[in-house]
Design a protein around this motif. Structure first.
Motif, PDB file in Angstrom:
ATOM      1  N   ALA A 108       0.850  -1.205   0.000  1.00 23.82           N
ATOM      2  CA  ALA A 108       0.000   0.000   0.000  1.00 23.82           C
ATOM      3  C   ALA A 108       0.878   1.245   0.000  1.00 23.82           C
ATOM      4  O   ALA A 108       0.653   2.168  -0.800  1.00 23.82           O
ATOM      5  N   SER A 109       1.877   1.281   0.881  1.00 23.05           N
ATOM      6  CA  SER A 109       2.779   2.449   0.931  1.00 23.05           C
ATOM      7  C   SER A 109       3.483   2.654  -0.406  1.00 23.05           C
ATOM      8  O   SER A 109       3.627   3.789  -0.879  1.00 23.05           O
ATOM      9  N   ASN A 138      -5.296   0.102   9.897  1.00 24.89           N
ATOM     10  CA  ASN A 138      -4.192  -0.236   8.988  1.00 24.89           C
ATOM     11  C   ASN A 138      -3.975   0.867   7.957  1.00 24.89           C
ATOM     12  O   ASN A 138      -2.838   1.250   7.665  1.00 24.89           O
ATOM     13  N   SER A 139      -5.057   1.384   7.405  1.00 18.33           N
ATOM     14  CA  SER A 139      -4.938   2.455   6.418  1.00 18.33           C
ATOM     15  C   SER A 139      -4.403   3.733   7.075  1.00 18.33           C
ATOM     16  O   SER A 139      -3.561   4.426   6.498  1.00 18.33           O
ATOM     17  N   ILE A 140      -4.859   4.013   8.276  1.00 17.97           N
ATOM     18  CA  ILE A 140      -4.388   5.203   8.997  1.00 17.97           C
ATOM     19  C   ILE A 140      -2.890   5.104   9.274  1.00 17.97           C
ATOM     20  O   ILE A 140      -2.149   6.072   9.075  1.00 17.97           O
ATOM     21  N   HIS A 144       0.057   7.665   7.984  1.00 17.40           N
ATOM     22  CA  HIS A 144       1.017   8.276   8.919  1.00 17.40           C
ATOM     23  C   HIS A 144       2.456   7.992   8.480  1.00 17.40           C
ATOM     24  O   HIS A 144       3.304   8.881   8.520  1.00 17.40           O
ATOM     25  N   ARG A 145       2.720   6.749   8.063  1.00 16.37           N
ATOM     26  CA  ARG A 145       4.068   6.383   7.602  1.00 16.37           C
ATOM     27  C   ARG A 145       4.493   7.249   6.419  1.00 16.37           C
ATOM     28  O   ARG A 145       5.677   7.535   6.247  1.00 16.37           O
ATOM     29  N   LEU A 146       3.530   7.644   5.608  1.00 18.88           N
ATOM     30  CA  LEU A 146       3.824   8.459   4.425  1.00 18.88           C
ATOM     31  C   LEU A 146       3.729   9.959   4.712  1.00 18.88           C
ATOM     32  O   LEU A 146       3.719  10.781   3.797  1.00 18.88           O
TER      33      LEU A 146
END
Length: 176
Positions: A108-109, A138-140, A144-146
């Motif tokens: 996803a990322s 999971n999407s949140i 955040h990671r991005l």
């Protein structure tokens, strides 16, 4: 025209009617569609209709949806793209989903990063936003990671599967 995008492990391309059975496998899984604004599909024809609908939106320059293909296996593992293109205000809204078997592997990322690059560099957008149900952790985490910024919660913003749902709004600006 829908471009072709490549990442280290993924190939993003226009969806074709011939992808219907592969995308049906993704869109028929209730785990995958839990936070989507569709019910899980029960017939391959629904996937074919969705592909044609999304490609029509692309031809009208209203949205772009890509099939996500894992390069190593050449298998379709989901879809992603721009749910909305706003050329007047230079903003897009992204959406994405992956087959459950592909969760937790960073796909996803990787796909979203490719969407960000294309939006900012090729489409010359200023803002990319994502709307996510608050329980879709999971999407949140991915957003955040991005380094997306949480802007707030839109209360009962949409009706999905017969009930009103809240949506968290996240954004990333070209200058971020």
């Amino acid at each position: 025209m829908i471009p072709e995008l490549y990442t280290k492990r993924l190939y993003l391309r226009k969806m074709h009617e011939s992808d219907a059975s592969d995308l049906f496998e993704v869109w028929s899984d209730p785990h995958v569609t839990k936070y989507m604004n569709i019910n899980n599909f029960t017939k391959v024809e629904q996937a074919r209709d969705m592909i044609n609908f999304l490609n029509k939106l692309a031809s009208e320059k209203k949205a772009i949806r890509f099939a996500i293909i894992e390069l190593e296996t050449n298998e379709i593992i989901g879809s992603c793209g721009y749910n909305m293109l706003d050329f007047e205000h230079l903003r897009v809204e992204i959406g994405y989903e992956l087959s459950k078997a592909s969760w937790g592997r960073g796909y996803a990322s990787e796909a979203i990063s490719s969407l960000l690059n294309y939006a900012f560099l090729d489409l010359d957008m200023n803002r990319v936003e994502a709307k996510v149900e608050p329980l879709n952790t999971n999407s949140i985490k991915t957003l955040h990671r991005l380094n997306f910024t949480f802007e707030g919660t839109l209360r009962q913003a949409e009706k999905s599967k017969g009930k009103f749902i809240d949506l968290n709004v996240y954004s990333k600006l070209k200058t971020d």
